[in-house]
Write an enzyme that holds these catalytic residues in place. Sequence first.
Site, PDB file in Angstrom:
ATOM      1  N   ARG A  76       0.857  -1.193   0.000  1.00 18.52           N
ATOM      2  CA  ARG A  76       0.000   0.000   0.000  1.00 18.52           C
ATOM      3  C   ARG A  76       0.891   1.241   0.000  1.00 18.52           C
ATOM      4  NH1 ARG A  76      -2.724   2.770   4.885  1.00 18.52           N
ATOM      5  NH2 ARG A  76      -3.889   4.420   3.842  1.00 18.52           N
ATOM      6  N   HIS A 120      -3.063  10.768   1.149  1.00 18.21           N
ATOM      7  CA  HIS A 120      -2.477  10.484   2.463  1.00 18.21           C
ATOM      8  C   HIS A 120      -1.902  11.792   2.997  1.00 18.21           C
ATOM      9  CE1 HIS A 120      -0.992   6.955   5.038  1.00 18.21           C
ATOM     10  NE2 HIS A 120      -0.723   8.035   5.723  1.00 18.21           N
ATOM     11  N   GLU A 165      -7.448   7.929   6.667  1.00 21.79           N
ATOM     12  CA  GLU A 165      -7.749   8.443   8.003  1.00 21.79           C
ATOM     13  C   GLU A 165      -8.390   9.836   8.003  1.00 21.79           C
ATOM     14  OE1 GLU A 165      -4.325   8.045  10.526  1.00 21.79           O
ATOM     15  OE2 GLU A 165      -4.442   5.879  10.398  1.00 21.79           O
ATOM     16  N   ASN A 287      -7.107   0.962  10.140  1.00 14.17           N
ATOM     17  CA  ASN A 287      -5.774   1.273  10.678  1.00 14.17           C
ATOM     18  C   ASN A 287      -5.894   1.201  12.191  1.00 14.17           C
ATOM     19  OD1 ASN A 287      -5.213   1.868   8.039  1.00 14.17           O
ATOM     20  ND2 ASN A 287      -4.721   4.028   8.360  1.00 14.17           N
ATOM     21  N   TYR A 289      -3.887   0.964  16.004  1.00 14.03           N
ATOM     22  CA  TYR A 289      -2.652   1.058  16.790  1.00 14.03           C
ATOM     23  C   TYR A 289      -2.904   0.700  18.244  1.00 14.03           C
ATOM     24  CZ  TYR A 289      -0.428   2.673  12.637  1.00 14.03           C
ATOM     25  OH  TYR A 289       0.069   2.716  11.372  1.00 14.03           O
ATOM     26  N   GLU A 349      -3.346  -0.779   8.231  1.00 11.35           N
ATOM     27  CA  GLU A 349      -2.160  -0.338   8.980  1.00 11.35           C
ATOM     28  C   GLU A 349      -2.163  -0.961  10.366  1.00 11.35           C
ATOM     29  OE1 GLU A 349      -1.267   3.826   9.396  1.00 11.35           O
ATOM     30  OE2 GLU A 349      -1.835   4.219   7.317  1.00 11.35           O
TER      31      GLU A 349
HETATM   32  C1  GCO Z   1      -1.388   7.150  10.574  1.00 11.87           C
HETATM   33  C2  GCO Z   1      -0.806   7.318   9.263  1.00 11.87           C
HETATM   34  C3  GCO Z   1       0.636   6.892   9.129  1.00 11.87           C
HETATM   35  C4  GCO Z   1       1.470   7.011  10.390  1.00 11.87           C
HETATM   36  C5  GCO Z   1       1.424   5.726  11.191  1.00 11.87           C
HETATM   37  C6  GCO Z   1       2.205   5.871  12.496  1.00 11.87           C
HETATM   38  O1  GCO Z   1      -2.091   6.156  10.766  1.00 11.87           O
HETATM   39  O2  GCO Z   1      -1.222   8.051  11.388  1.00 11.87           O
HETATM   40  O3  GCO Z   1      -1.550   6.612   8.298  1.00 11.87           O
HETATM   41  O4  GCO Z   1       1.078   7.807   8.153  1.00 11.87           O
HETATM   42  O5  GCO Z   1       2.815   7.262  10.064  1.00 11.87           O
HETATM   43  O6  GCO Z   1       0.121   5.432  11.531  1.00 11.87           O
HETATM   44  O7  GCO Z   1       1.701   6.945  13.209  1.00 11.87           O
END
Ligand code: GCO
Length: 446
Positions: A76, A120, A165, A287, A289, A349
């Site tokens: 991607r 992006h 995002e 995405n 985290y 992500e």
């Molecule tokens: C996000 C973005 C990425 C970041 C990654 C780490 O999710 O913020 O898509 O560009 O670099 O997630 O923060």
Amino acid sequence: MFSQLPPGFRFGTSTAAYQIEGAAHEDGKGPSIWDTFTAEPGRIKDGSTGDVACDHYHRWEEDVALLGRLGARGYRFSVSWPRIQPDGRGPANPRGLAFYDRLVDGLLEVGVQPMVTLYHWDLPQALEDDGGWLNRDTIDRFAEYAHIVGEALGDRVEHWVPINEPNVVTLLGYGMGMHAPGKALLFDSLPVAHHLLVAHGRATVALREHGATSVGCANNHAPIWPASDSDADVGAAKLFDALWNGMFAEPMLLGRYPADLAPLMEDLVQEGDVADLRQPLDFYGVNYYNPMKVAATADDAPMPFELLELLGYPTTDFGWPIVPDALREWLILFRARYRAALPPIYITESGCSYADGPDADGVVDDQRRIDYLEAHVEAVATAIQRGVDIRGYYTWSLMDNFEWAEGYTQRFGLVHVDYDTQVRTPKKSFQWYADLVAAQPQTEQD
Ligand code: GCO
């Protein structure tokens, strides 16, 4: 390793144009809002810019070779809008298009399937000068851009993501001022969310007119946990959950805003907008985290919620809590909430920042990244077992890169980048990921 992953499950990696390409003013590329933002003193932690980054614009063949060696079938990346339309409007810059044309062909030659993100975050500065995403006209500009890129690459790109995002663009770029274009408008940033959603739909239609067969999204989603079980904190968490998650999932999947936010959005919705923004998605990109902890604030505070540090979990070098179980549970709840409206999911992500660099032997032992990835792929595999249709996992990121307001102080890559020499060093996690991919049964069409 993960026997319960279905055959053909797609492993991939993710990057973004401004974070890796460099060549910020080359071959006719116009300035983006990130070129402007990074030039403003104090905006970026280490004072750096994306002027050079990983120099991927010049080293793309070397990076494609790395992808071929990794063996992950998915890659991607994003197209830089100002490289295609320097001022965000008008005819395409042929040198910009030619770069992505070569990149896509290079990827296909090594058996890697592109997943292309149109936006992006690197909006052409000229459009920001006219109001950027606060200006409804940017919707038409984005549709025009989508037509140009769709016509140029639509015959060879497997998956498309119009906007990366939209919640981060809205809240960090226009609400809090932490990202480009650096506006701190708080709730006055909400028109940006609506314009991004309509633009997402218009781009989806444009891409499909050029043969796109798989258009989805890449929405940053997080479980939102109240700081306590008090009514105030629970209410604040519910509101932030609607803003961070529901504001984008509900319109894309159900064609409506979350009930708590609809009154704030209704004056923005014009004739035809709902039909535009609610295009059926071929996949839903997540995405992920970490969860976020939210508390209520004092009545006179600028915002009715605040994010608190989530304690009690191991953290990455970025300080982000590591909670793979939260991914599993969130995916199960997400499916239960949207059921028939939810297309197959890709994790577009998922990754972690660890500062590991080459040792005296040139080896980058990032075992912590291996542990992180193993735990999060396991969480995905269990969610699949529990009935969630997840088709792939794209880790962030292929290589260390420019981490927005953090500059180069955070390293997310499977590949270490020495920014002084631009030497790429595959980390221990690169080989682990390659072995994981090799162990995953592929189907004939893969
Ligand atoms: C996000 C973005 C990425 C970041 C990654 C780490 O999710 O913020 O898509 O560009 O670099 O997630 O923060």
